[in-house]
Scaffold this active site. Structure first.
Site, PDB file in Angstrom:
ATOM      1  N   GLU A 130      16.165  51.424  54.843  1.00 38.53           N
ATOM      2  CA  GLU A 130      17.148  51.101  53.794  1.00 38.53           C
ATOM      3  C   GLU A 130      16.590  50.111  52.765  1.00 38.53           C
ATOM      4  O   GLU A 130      16.859  50.225  51.565  1.00 38.53           O
ATOM      5  CB  GLU A 130      18.403  50.498  54.458  1.00 38.53           C
ATOM      6  CG  GLU A 130      19.514  50.166  53.502  1.00 38.53           C
ATOM      7  CD  GLU A 130      20.092  51.397  52.819  1.00 38.53           C
ATOM      8  OE1 GLU A 130      20.741  52.201  53.484  1.00 38.53           O
ATOM      9  OE2 GLU A 130      19.869  51.542  51.606  1.00 38.53           O
ATOM     10  N   VAL A 133      14.363  50.974  49.202  1.00 31.91           N
ATOM     11  CA  VAL A 133      14.901  51.342  47.887  1.00 31.91           C
ATOM     12  C   VAL A 133      16.082  50.440  47.559  1.00 31.91           C
ATOM     13  O   VAL A 133      17.077  50.420  48.291  1.00 31.91           O
ATOM     14  CB  VAL A 133      15.370  52.809  47.858  1.00 31.91           C
ATOM     15  CG1 VAL A 133      15.851  53.185  46.465  1.00 31.91           C
ATOM     16  CG2 VAL A 133      14.277  53.746  48.333  1.00 31.91           C
ATOM     17  N   ILE A 137      21.063  47.078  48.313  1.00 33.56           N
ATOM     18  CA  ILE A 137      22.012  48.145  47.926  1.00 33.56           C
ATOM     19  C   ILE A 137      21.948  49.242  48.999  1.00 33.56           C
ATOM     20  O   ILE A 137      20.885  49.817  49.221  1.00 33.56           O
ATOM     21  CB  ILE A 137      21.633  48.763  46.563  1.00 33.56           C
ATOM     22  CG1 ILE A 137      21.528  47.676  45.484  1.00 33.56           C
ATOM     23  CG2 ILE A 137      22.620  49.839  46.171  1.00 33.56           C
ATOM     24  CD1 ILE A 137      21.003  48.195  44.141  1.00 33.56           C
ATOM     25  N   GLU A 191       5.087  43.075  41.126  1.00 35.83           N
ATOM     26  CA  GLU A 191       4.183  43.337  42.253  1.00 35.83           C
ATOM     27  C   GLU A 191       2.869  42.582  42.005  1.00 35.83           C
ATOM     28  O   GLU A 191       2.587  42.171  40.874  1.00 35.83           O
ATOM     29  CB  GLU A 191       3.872  44.836  42.334  1.00 35.83           C
ATOM     30  CG  GLU A 191       5.071  45.718  42.576  1.00 35.83           C
ATOM     31  CD  GLU A 191       5.590  45.638  44.005  1.00 35.83           C
ATOM     32  OE1 GLU A 191       4.799  45.750  44.944  1.00 35.83           O
ATOM     33  OE2 GLU A 191       6.799  45.465  44.176  1.00 35.83           O
ATOM     34  N   LYS A 206      10.245  55.021  44.991  1.00 39.84           N
ATOM     35  CA  LYS A 206      11.640  54.894  45.424  1.00 39.84           C
ATOM     36  C   LYS A 206      12.412  56.181  45.108  1.00 39.84           C
ATOM     37  O   LYS A 206      13.221  56.640  45.908  1.00 39.84           O
ATOM     38  CB  LYS A 206      12.276  53.680  44.748  1.00 39.84           C
ATOM     39  CG  LYS A 206      11.659  52.355  45.210  1.00 39.84           C
ATOM     40  CD  LYS A 206      12.056  51.199  44.313  1.00 39.84           C
ATOM     41  CE  LYS A 206      11.410  49.883  44.736  1.00 39.84           C
ATOM     42  NZ  LYS A 206      11.548  48.821  43.744  1.00 39.84           N
ATOM     43  N   GLY A 303      13.703  40.550  46.703  1.00 41.00           N
ATOM     44  CA  GLY A 303      13.952  39.164  47.135  1.00 41.00           C
ATOM     45  C   GLY A 303      14.163  39.097  48.637  1.00 41.00           C
ATOM     46  O   GLY A 303      14.577  40.080  49.267  1.00 41.00           O
TER      47      GLY A 303
HETATM   48  N1  HSE Z   1       8.348  44.741  42.025  1.00 44.08           N
HETATM   49  C1  HSE Z   1       9.550  45.321  42.520  1.00 44.08           C
HETATM   50  C2  HSE Z   1      10.607  45.179  41.442  1.00 44.08           C
HETATM   51  C3  HSE Z   1       9.988  44.662  43.797  1.00 44.08           C
HETATM   52  O1  HSE Z   1      10.330  44.567  40.412  1.00 44.08           O
HETATM   53  O2  HSE Z   1      11.695  45.701  41.595  1.00 44.08           O
HETATM   54  C4  HSE Z   1      10.892  45.495  44.628  1.00 44.08           C
HETATM   55  O3  HSE Z   1      10.325  46.698  45.027  1.00 44.08           O
END
Ligand code: HSE
Length: 437
Positions: A130, A133, A137, A191, A206, A303
């Site tokens: 879960e 993605v 959520i 990232e 995702k 996060g």
């Molecule tokens: N780098 C990703 C983002 C982190 O900015 O959403 C979560 O996958």
């Protein structure tokens, strides 16, 4: 007294440490909700450095493989990341031993999800992801369980917080792309390699997972057309706003007459749509189900706390004894997909051209579009900065913004090639697809 679910966690970064804390803090609630205590019995991480989490009474495994093979661990929680080893071997080892696995690793699931799902099916464990993605959520559960009885026509969303943050700040503050990217990195959203975010690959991984759950397709990143946001200029965001749109990086999977189209690209969405309201690092997914109005889920997509929330929910499912097919149906029922032929993509387009400010330029552009049977919804010519209407005719260039009605992408390309050959524009035209709600 029911025996506790014994959890082993590989990876004690921000998310791993938060999972340990959350299980501790929610211990009583988790036991009440699942009918079984949940206990972290072992952990492993690259270094044994001191962490702001209490690990007393928890065994330290030598490495991820030893943790996965430990007979005292019922459920492996993989939070190391990376599309290959050691995460892959550890998960494979745990599944083959009949254990359940919970992971937040989108790259690994997008790449090896089918093989791992097969191992889970064969050996009877769960493979839950879960958190991979949209972090907190619950979109995987929504597609797999909540909408199990509903046909899905389209699923699309803002799946990358970094890109949404950049586009929001560019729009609201008129800042450049590079400036906003630097801030996103400084704030820790991007990232390690930000090109992965801004060129759309994080969103694509995702989307591959969501498409599989929505349409029963084999999870396959290579079937996705991917375009990032680095070519978007502040003037596109300004023009979009004036025309009633906002630009978002969307991942879209949609059922078409020719099959399932999966694509990631900057997209103009009507300002009034739910997805257009989603700003900064927030993520959102809209699901168009047959016979029901669209459902939009909005929340934090990254996060420590948000990711741990989803990881612990997945652990709770394991404790309850739920063993859902990872992609919502058996692996051998999942269909192979082809890469979306974008030249046949049908939709409206935003086109920004730098036109020479001569008599006949607009007529030439309109003629070339008409030759391709492209109907114009609106056309705006801007005055270059500082010039007054009626006094700018010095040969340009001036920005011309067009919105088209639905047409095919190859028709747009043919029309723009003809306009370039006519030498009435300079530079490369900017083209952004429009997604209607
Ligand atoms: N780098 C990703 C983002 C982190 O900015 O959403 C979560 O996958």
């Amino acid at each position: 007294m029911v025996a506790p679910l014994r959890v082993g966690i590989a990876g004690l970064g921000t998310v791993g440490a938060e999972v340990v804390r959350l299980i501790e803090r929610q211990g009583r609630v988790l036991a009440e909700r699942t009918g079984r205590p949940v206990k972290v019995v072992a952990v492993t991480a690259r270094s044994k450095k001191k962490r702001a989490v209490d690990l007393s009474g928890i065994k330290w495994a030598k490495d991820p493989l030893a943790l996965a093979a430990d007979p005292e661990v019922d459920c492996l929680v993989e939070l190391m990341g990376g599309a290959g080893d050691p995460a892959l071997s550890a998960i494979d080892t745990a599944l083959k031993a009949g254990k359940s696995v919970v992971t937040a690793n989108k790259a690994l699931i997008a790449k090896h999800g089918l093989k791992l799902a097969k191992a889970a099916e064969k050996h009877g464990g769960a493979l839950n992801f879960e958190a991979a993605v949209g972090a907190a959520i619950p979109v995987i559960k929504t597609l797999r369980e909540g909408l199990a009885g509903t046909g899905i026509n389209r699923v699309y969303g803002i799946l990358n917080g970094t890109c949404n943050y950049i586009l929001t700040r560019m729009e609201q503050e008129g800042l450049s792309f590079d400036e906003c990217l630097k801030d996103a990195q400084r704030l820790g959203y991007a990232e390690a390699d930000p090109s992965f975010d801004i060129h759309g690959h994080d969103t694509a991984q995702k989307l591959a997972i969501l498409a599989s759950l929505a349409f029963g397709t084999q999870v396959a990143e290579k079937s996705i057309y991917v375009e990032g946001i680095s070519s978007i200029a502040p003037e596109d965001l300004r023009a979009a706003a004036e025309l009633g749109y906002r630009v978002k990086l969307l991942g879209v999977a949609v059922r078409t007459a020719k099959g399932i189209e999966q694509r990631v690209h900057p997209t103009m969405v009507p300002k009034s749509s739910s997805i257009a309201q989603v700003m900064d690092v927030t993520n959102a997914v809209t699901i168009d189900g047959e016979g029901i109005p669209p459902i939009t889920l909005v929340g934090p997509g990254a996060g420590g706390a948000a990711t741990a929330s989803a990881v612990v929910a997945d652990i709770a499912d394991v404790a309850r004894g739920i063993r859902s097919a990872p992609f919502g149906r058996p692996v051998d029922k999942l269909q192979a997909t082809e890469k979306a032929p974008m030249e046949r993509h049908e939709g409206g387009y935003y086109i920004r051209l730098m036109a020479r400010d001569h008599a006949g330029t607009a007529a030439t552009i309109a003629t070339r579009l008409a030759e391709q049977k492209i109907s114009i919804e609106s056309i705006v010519q801007r005055h270059p900065n500082g010039s007054e209407p009626g006094k700018s005719a010095k040969g340009g260039p001036v920005p011309v913004i067009l919105i088209t009605y639905a047409t095919h992408e190859d028709a747009v390309h043919r029309a723009l090639q003809a306009v370039q050959r006519d030498k009435v524009i300079s530079g490369k035209p900017q083209v952004i697809r429009i997604e209607k709600n």
